[in-house]
Design a protein around this motif. Structure first.
Motif, PDB file in Angstrom:
ATOM      1  N   GLN A   6       0.830  -1.202   0.000  1.00  0.00           N
ATOM      2  CA  GLN A   6       0.000   0.000   0.000  1.00  0.00           C
ATOM      3  C   GLN A   6       0.871   1.262   0.000  1.00  0.00           C
ATOM      4  OE1 GLN A   6      -2.839  -0.114   3.176  1.00  0.00           O
ATOM      5  NE2 GLN A   6      -3.323   2.056   3.021  1.00  0.00           N
ATOM      6  N   THR A  53      -1.659   2.985  -3.560  1.00  0.00           N
ATOM      7  CA  THR A  53      -2.916   2.530  -4.153  1.00  0.00           C
ATOM      8  C   THR A  53      -4.099   3.374  -3.689  1.00  0.00           C
ATOM      9  OG1 THR A  53      -3.147   0.953  -2.338  1.00  0.00           O
ATOM     10  CG2 THR A  53      -2.124   0.164  -4.347  1.00  0.00           C
ATOM     11  N   SER A  54      -5.157   3.336  -4.497  1.00  0.00           N
ATOM     12  CA  SER A  54      -6.385   4.042  -4.131  1.00  0.00           C
ATOM     13  C   SER A  54      -7.090   3.290  -2.999  1.00  0.00           C
ATOM     14  CB  SER A  54      -7.319   4.121  -5.345  1.00  0.00           C
ATOM     15  OG  SER A  54      -7.751   2.826  -5.715  1.00  0.00           O
ATOM     16  N   TRP A  55      -8.109   3.931  -2.406  1.00  0.00           N
ATOM     17  CA  TRP A  55      -8.828   3.285  -1.306  1.00  0.00           C
ATOM     18  C   TRP A  55      -9.506   2.007  -1.802  1.00  0.00           C
ATOM     19  CZ3 TRP A  55     -13.569   1.490   0.139  1.00  0.00           C
ATOM     20  CH2 TRP A  55     -13.750   1.233   1.511  1.00  0.00           C
ATOM     21  N   ASP A  56     -10.040   2.037  -3.020  1.00  0.00           N
ATOM     22  CA  ASP A  56     -10.720   0.861  -3.558  1.00  0.00           C
ATOM     23  C   ASP A  56      -9.770  -0.329  -3.694  1.00  0.00           C
ATOM     24  OD1 ASP A  56     -12.965   2.364  -3.668  1.00  0.00           O
ATOM     25  OD2 ASP A  56     -13.249   2.253  -5.841  1.00  0.00           O
ATOM     26  N   THR A  97      -6.895  -0.726  -2.178  1.00  0.00           N
ATOM     27  CA  THR A  97      -6.462  -1.129  -0.833  1.00  0.00           C
ATOM     28  C   THR A  97      -7.500  -2.011  -0.167  1.00  0.00           C
ATOM     29  OG1 THR A  97      -5.178   0.894  -0.563  1.00  0.00           O
ATOM     30  CG2 THR A  97      -5.785  -0.287   1.440  1.00  0.00           C
ATOM     31  N   SER A  98      -8.772  -1.617  -0.323  1.00  0.00           N
ATOM     32  CA  SER A  98      -9.861  -2.405   0.260  1.00  0.00           C
ATOM     33  C   SER A  98      -9.877  -3.822  -0.311  1.00  0.00           C
ATOM     34  CB  SER A  98     -11.207  -1.719  -0.017  1.00  0.00           C
ATOM     35  OG  SER A  98     -12.282  -2.555   0.331  1.00  0.00           O
TER      36      SER A  98
END
Length: 203
Positions: free
Chosen positions: A118, A123-126, A128-129
């Protein structure tokens, strides 16, 4: 049993299962309780996050629900494991201790890997999720596979396979569908196994 007094494979398996159930009963181990706690944590915890992402419930509430239920589900097997291991000696105690420690090691390693990726990839939140949910579910699946092989527990092994399939499905579902996969496929699988153990539990 045949004429020479030897057990057939089916009779041997039934004997092993009966002895295992009796040992669990005498030591107070209740796998259905552990499975139920984890299933509920997944169902309500990640289901709550799905609702939070749609503005149905506050994110803080979803976080608290997941944190509290996850903590209960984490403590429960530790308490039961310590209680069950009292007085045990030999390979069974060693295998149980190694398997219990492996859960912590696997999740710690996964946390380090995901955190490093990460940070490096920004990375974006999406993304990462997806990374965290899928990898965590994969770790759970592999640990159940290992447990199923160690104790020749077919239902536990089947849950491991189901968790790995769910991990792949969570990535394919994208965000926020991955939280639904965790809630219903992950949590649902554990609740089904909890029901199985509850039904088969000796009275």
């Amino acid at each position: 049993m045949d004429a020479e007094g030897e057990l057939s494979p089916a009779e041997s398996l039934a004997l092993i299962e009966g002895q295992r159930a009796e040992l669990r009963k005498r030591r107070g181990v209740k796998p259905e309780l552990i499975m139920f706690a984890w299933g509920l944590a997944y169902l309500l915890g990640f289901g709550g996050w799905y609702l939070a992402l749609h503005g149905v419930v506050p994110a803080a509430v979803a976080g608290v629900v997941l944190g509290v239920l996850g903590a209960i589900a984490l403590v429960l097997p530790i308490v039961q494991g310590v209680r069950a291991s009292r007085g045990m000696r030999g390979p069974s105690r060693t295998i149980g201790a190694m398997y219990g420690t492996a859960w912590g090691v696997a999740f710690a390693a996964n946390a380090v890997v995901q955190s490093a990726l990460q940070r490096e990839l920004m990375t974006s939140w999406d993304v990462t999720s997806l990374m965290w949910t899928a990898s965590s579910l994969a770790v759970v699946g592999l640990m159940y596979l290992a447990g199923g092989m160690l104790w020749r527990d077919v239902p536990q092994y089947a849950l491991g396979v189901w968790m790995l399939v769910s991990a792949a499905g969570s990535v394919l579902a994208g965000v926020p569908g991955n939280f639904l996969v965790l809630a219903f496929a992950g949590g649902g699988g554990m609740l089904v196994l909890a029901a199985y153990h509850a039904i088969r539990r000796p009275r």
